[in-house]
Design an enzyme around this catalytic site. Structure first.
Site, PDB file in Angstrom:
ATOM      1  N   CYS A  44       0.833  -1.218   0.000  1.00 23.78           N
ATOM      2  CA  CYS A  44       0.000   0.000   0.000  1.00 23.78           C
ATOM      3  C   CYS A  44       0.861   1.259   0.000  1.00 23.78           C
ATOM      4  CB  CYS A  44      -0.925   0.005   1.212  1.00 23.78           C
ATOM      5  SG  CYS A  44      -2.058  -1.399   1.275  1.00 23.78           S
ATOM      6  N   ARG A 119      -8.217  -4.412  -1.954  1.00 22.15           N
ATOM      7  CA  ARG A 119      -7.528  -3.497  -2.865  1.00 22.15           C
ATOM      8  C   ARG A 119      -8.403  -3.321  -4.109  1.00 22.15           C
ATOM      9  NH1 ARG A 119      -2.512  -2.615  -1.824  1.00 22.15           N
ATOM     10  NH2 ARG A 119      -2.050  -4.673  -0.977  1.00 22.15           N
TER      11      ARG A 119
END
Length: 203
Positions: A44, A119
């Protein structure tokens, strides 16, 4: 209820790292909403820096970037501070603190078993219709250049009313709509750019 392509995007009012935000207030502009599993995680972090690197390009395209996870606002702030301190990258877009998981559930971006966001990416047009959505596994980082290509293709379709062929890049020809009658098929195959009666490329 799941969100589907071509449907109106769910509205929300949230707190972000840049203050309160109401999604319906953004009507009239393109929005890219993307979620990440958790703050202070390696993949991330690379994605946030990659989005920041391309931020000006998204801005030129008139696209508002919005990040999202179920972490708290204080976690987001500390993570963004850490990215700036450790990597010299300032994150210029707001990040939603969805601690009640309301936005994540509305957009089907929650892993209920793990209690984290997945995600995902949503591209939403100025009429607030979902035009593109994609999910990545936790271990695979997003390709920001491909997301930019999709944004450009959607804007090309929005402005020119043309589809795009496989592997389309800006500056290439678009695809005209297929004929819907026999007579139109005879006419279409004689038009410039026709490859066959149902496929015609247009500048």
């Amino acid at each position: 209820m799941p969100v589907y392509l071509g449907q109106k995007a769910p509205d929300f009012t949230v707190n972000t790292t840049q203050g309160p935000l109401t999604f319906s207030d953004l009507k009239g502009q393109w929005v890219l909403l993307f979620s990440h599993p958790a703050d202070f995680t390696p993949v991330c972090t690379t994605e946030f820096m990659a989005f920041a690197e391309k931020y000006d390009e998204f801005q030129k395209l008139g696209v508002k970037l919005i990040g999202l996870s179920v972490d708290s606002i204080y976690s987001h702030i500390q993570w963004l501070r850490d990215i700036k301190e450790k990597f010299g990258v300032e994150i210029p877009f707001p990040v939603i603190a969805d601690i009640d998981k309301e936005v994540a559930r509305a957009y089907n971006l929650i892993d209920e078993k793990a209690g984290t966001t997945v995600r995902g990416v949503f591209i939403i047009d100025p009429n607030q219709i979902v035009r593109w959505m994609i999910y990545y596994p936790a271990e695979i980082g997003r390709n920001i250049n491909e997301i930019l290509r999709v944004v450009k293709a959607l804007k090309f379709n929005w402005e020119r009313k043309l589809a795009t062929p496989a592997n389309w890049e800006p500056g290439q020809k678009g695809v005209a709509s297929a004929p819907s009658t026999f007579q139109d098929s005879l006419k279409n195959e004689k038009e410039p750019g026709a490859r066959t009666w149902y496929l015609r490329l247009v500048d």
